[in-house]
Design an enzyme around this catalytic site. Structure first.
Site, PDB file in Angstrom:
ATOM      1  N   SER A 158       0.818  -1.215   0.000  1.00 32.09           N
ATOM      2  CA  SER A 158       0.000   0.000   0.000  1.00 32.09           C
ATOM      3  C   SER A 158       0.850   1.262   0.000  1.00 32.09           C
ATOM      4  CB  SER A 158      -0.900   0.023   1.235  1.00 32.09           C
ATOM      5  OG  SER A 158      -1.703  -1.110   1.278  1.00 32.09           O
TER       6      SER A 158
HETATM    7  N1  SAH Z   1      -0.143  -5.556   3.940  1.00 33.01           N
HETATM    8  C1  SAH Z   1       0.676  -5.856   2.797  1.00 33.01           C
HETATM    9  C2  SAH Z   1       0.013  -5.556   1.471  1.00 33.01           C
HETATM   10  C3  SAH Z   1      -1.211  -6.342   1.267  1.00 33.01           C
HETATM   11  S1  SAH Z   1      -1.661  -6.673  -0.398  1.00 33.01           S
HETATM   12  C4  SAH Z   1       2.022  -5.190   2.879  1.00 33.01           C
HETATM   13  O1  SAH Z   1       2.292  -4.441   3.832  1.00 33.01           O
HETATM   14  O2  SAH Z   1       2.830  -5.414   1.981  1.00 33.01           O
HETATM   15  C5  SAH Z   1      -2.979  -7.774  -0.016  1.00 33.01           C
HETATM   16  C6  SAH Z   1      -2.534  -9.154   0.354  1.00 33.01           C
HETATM   17  O3  SAH Z   1      -3.670  -9.883   0.812  1.00 33.01           O
HETATM   18  C7  SAH Z   1      -1.973  -9.934  -0.835  1.00 33.01           C
HETATM   19  O4  SAH Z   1      -0.699 -10.381  -0.535  1.00 33.01           O
HETATM   20  C8  SAH Z   1      -2.961 -11.089  -0.986  1.00 33.01           C
HETATM   21  O5  SAH Z   1      -2.382 -12.283  -1.431  1.00 33.01           O
HETATM   22  C9  SAH Z   1      -3.515 -11.224   0.417  1.00 33.01           C
HETATM   23  N2  SAH Z   1      -4.807 -11.910   0.536  1.00 33.01           N
HETATM   24  C10 SAH Z   1      -5.872 -11.872  -0.310  1.00 33.01           C
HETATM   25  N3  SAH Z   1      -6.880 -12.629   0.151  1.00 33.01           N
HETATM   26  C11 SAH Z   1      -6.455 -13.152   1.341  1.00 33.01           C
HETATM   27  C12 SAH Z   1      -7.027 -14.022   2.304  1.00 33.01           C
HETATM   28  N4  SAH Z   1      -8.262 -14.525   2.150  1.00 33.01           N
HETATM   29  N5  SAH Z   1      -6.307 -14.359   3.395  1.00 33.01           N
HETATM   30  C13 SAH Z   1      -5.039 -13.877   3.570  1.00 33.01           C
HETATM   31  N6  SAH Z   1      -4.445 -13.063   2.681  1.00 33.01           N
HETATM   32  C14 SAH Z   1      -5.133 -12.692   1.584  1.00 33.01           C
END
Ligand code: SAH
Length: 237
Positions: A84
């Site tokens: 993000s």
């Molecule tokens: N917080 C992260 C960025 C998140 S991007 C950082 O600091 O880099 C969103 C993430 O959520 C992605 O890696 C994606 O694979 C994950 N995601 C999507 N659906 C999910 C689920 N049901 N459970 C866990 N992770 C999930």
């Protein structure tokens, strides 16, 4: 006389040189990011500001994006996912109103950056990532960087982390169409949950659990990658 003056000026300059702190471009860029993108946009929580100053964001992005690590936008982290924008990380963290004794659950580990920010503010961070390769690389990165209070699990965040529940705060960093009920159940009384809620249109939404009721506050429109896994089946039912 002129020679003395020159010697005097030279000694002034060379003294200055040794007094100067040598800072890397990353540190300069990070301080700039915190000033322009975080403080000047209204983030005031000093624990959040200090965390954003100390975590080396460039170590959480792929090598080819290192030069953009402190820029004012999200970046790709592989597997079609993104880290993000710094301001959004700071805003979500501030809205959780964290204490140093808190235990926090994150859904969507991604690069591990948000988890690292949380880890220096609170006692323990539990973070779940659904994509195995991302979970593994974030876990290794956080371990190598010495974050001992971050626990990474590969799985579907829809189910939460019952063995470690309840949590004082939950942060969802992927967008579900609705908040999974199991996550609400894993919040303490007084717990806070922040989530980008929606699919095409998403609203950053803050929930507070008080006397078994949920107070809901809409904050600002945002754009996150969609939450995957079980929630997709639920919303298709
Ligand atoms: N917080 C992260 C960025 C998140 S991007 C950082 O600091 O880099 C969103 C993430 O959520 C992605 O890696 C994606 O694979 C994950 N995601 C999507 N659906 C999910 C689920 N049901 N459970 C866990 N992770 C999930």
């Amino acid at each position: 006389m002129i020679v003395f003056l020159l010697i005097f000026l030279y000694s002034l300059c060379s003294n200055n040189k040794t007094d100067k702190e040598t800072v890397s471009w990353q540190t300069v860029a990070r301080r700039n990011m915190v000033q322009k993108q975080i403080i000047e946009r209204g983030i005031t929580d000093t624990s959040v500001i200090n965390a954003m100053l100390s975590i080396e964001r460039h170590k959480f992005v792929p090598k080819e994006y290192e030069n953009n690590a402190y820029a004012d936008y999200p970046l790709p982290i592989g597997e079609e996912q993104t880290i993000s924008q710094p301001y959004v990380v700071a805003l979500m963290t501030e809205l959780l109103a964290l204490n140093e004794t808190d235990r926090v659950l994150e859904i969507g580990t991604g690069s591990g950056y948000q988890a690292a920010i949380l880890s220096i503010i609170v006692k323990d961070v539990y973070t779940i990532e659904i994509v195995p390769s991302l979970a593994q690389s974030a876990q290794e990165r956080l371990k190598d960087m010495g974050f001992t209070n971050v626990h990474v699990k590969c799985g579907d965040g829809f189910l939460g982390w019952p063995e470690a529940a309840p949590f004082d705060a939950i942060i969802i960093t992927c967008a579900p169409p609705e908040v999974p009920q199991l996550l609400i159940e894993q919040l303490t009384e007084g717990g806070r949950l922040i989530v980008p809620l929606g699919s095409d249109f998403q609203m950053l939404t803050l929930y507070k659990k008080a006397a078994d009721e949920l107070q809901k506050t809409e904050i600002v429109p945002v754009r996150f990658v969609p939450m995957k896994g079980l929630i997709e089946e639920k919303s298709n039912e």
